[in-house]
Design an enzyme around this catalytic site. Structure first.
Site, PDB file in Angstrom:
ATOM      1  N   GLU A 129      33.291  58.125  39.655  1.00 29.34           N
ATOM      2  CA  GLU A 129      33.953  57.774  40.910  1.00 29.34           C
ATOM      3  C   GLU A 129      35.399  58.247  40.926  1.00 29.34           C
ATOM      4  O   GLU A 129      35.865  58.804  41.931  1.00 29.34           O
ATOM      5  CB  GLU A 129      33.941  56.249  41.136  1.00 29.34           C
ATOM      6  CG  GLU A 129      32.562  55.650  41.200  1.00 29.34           C
ATOM      7  CD  GLU A 129      32.077  55.072  39.884  1.00 29.34           C
ATOM      8  OE1 GLU A 129      31.446  54.002  39.914  1.00 29.34           O
ATOM      9  OE2 GLU A 129      32.310  55.694  38.826  1.00 29.34           O
ATOM     10  N   CYS A 149      36.980  51.314  39.059  1.00 26.34           N
ATOM     11  CA  CYS A 149      36.492  52.187  40.124  1.00 26.34           C
ATOM     12  C   CYS A 149      36.492  51.481  41.476  1.00 26.34           C
ATOM     13  O   CYS A 149      36.827  52.088  42.492  1.00 26.34           O
ATOM     14  CB  CYS A 149      35.109  52.719  39.776  1.00 26.34           C
ATOM     15  SG  CYS A 149      35.164  53.845  38.344  1.00 26.34           S
ATOM     16  N   HIS A 200      35.702  58.195  34.894  1.00 28.13           N
ATOM     17  CA  HIS A 200      34.417  57.765  35.450  1.00 28.13           C
ATOM     18  C   HIS A 200      34.084  58.671  36.622  1.00 28.13           C
ATOM     19  O   HIS A 200      34.984  59.247  37.257  1.00 28.13           O
ATOM     20  CB  HIS A 200      34.494  56.316  35.923  1.00 28.13           C
ATOM     21  CG  HIS A 200      34.607  55.325  34.819  1.00 28.13           C
ATOM     22  ND1 HIS A 200      34.377  53.979  35.013  1.00 28.13           N
ATOM     23  CD2 HIS A 200      34.915  55.468  33.495  1.00 28.13           C
ATOM     24  CE1 HIS A 200      34.545  53.337  33.879  1.00 28.13           C
ATOM     25  NE2 HIS A 200      34.875  54.213  32.942  1.00 28.13           N
ATOM     26  N   CYS A 233      32.578  49.772  38.333  1.00 29.68           N
ATOM     27  CA  CYS A 233      33.306  48.805  37.521  1.00 29.68           C
ATOM     28  C   CYS A 233      34.563  48.369  38.286  1.00 29.68           C
ATOM     29  O   CYS A 233      34.847  48.861  39.372  1.00 29.68           O
ATOM     30  CB  CYS A 233      33.688  49.429  36.179  1.00 29.68           C
ATOM     31  SG  CYS A 233      34.945  50.728  36.309  1.00 29.68           S
TER      32      CYS A 233
END
Length: 152
Positions: free
Chosen positions: A58, A89, A56, A86
């Site tokens: 992040e 993260c 992801h 999420c």
């Protein structure tokens, strides 16, 4: 490091990064890590490119920032991301001890900051950053809606 960008421009950079990710076929999410008003890392989602469900924006940006700074603790860093993080993260942001989190669009299904599990409000959360939501929200939401509309 990119020097001299002002705070509102950090989300603009995250949005540009997200837009480029969308053009490359990734879900258009961009992230920027800032320290002392300087960009330390930028990243976009790379889950498809890297065949990695943890890639992801992040996570990729936090890894890059930690390498550049030379520490797993990013205590004096701020993170700008185009979509509400999420759970995975949010956990990484907490473990990195990020000072402030700025995010664009809310994610009622997958978000974990002000939606879903509300990770930072959990009594087991070790560190909660200051959270600022809705920064660049309309542009972030537009990028996501257009991306998914084109794929349906």
């Amino acid at each position: 490091m990119i020097r001299g960008l002002k705070a509102p421009s950090f989300m603009d950079l995250a949005l540009l990064t997200a837009e480029n990710a969308g053009k490359a076929g990734e879900v258009p999410i961009g992230c920027v890590v800032v320290r002392n008003n300087e960009v330390v890392a930028t990243a976009a989602n790379r889950t498809l490119t890297d065949h990695d469900p943890t890639a992801h924006a992040e996570i990729v940006a936090l890894r890059e920032a930690a390498k550049k700074i030379g520490s797993e603790r990013l205590v004096d860093c701020d993170l700008y991301v185009t979509l509400e993080p999420c759970t995975m993260c949010a956990g990484a942001i907490s473990f990195a001890r990020v000072r402030r989190l700025y995010y664009g669009a809310a994610d009622p299904k997958g978000g974990a900051v002000e939606s879903g599990v509300r990770f930072f409000a959990s009594p087991t959360c070790h560190h909660a950053p200051d959270v600022y939501s809705g920064v660049g929200e309309s542009e972030a939401a537009r990028l996501l809606k257009e991306f998914f509309r084109e794929r349906r």
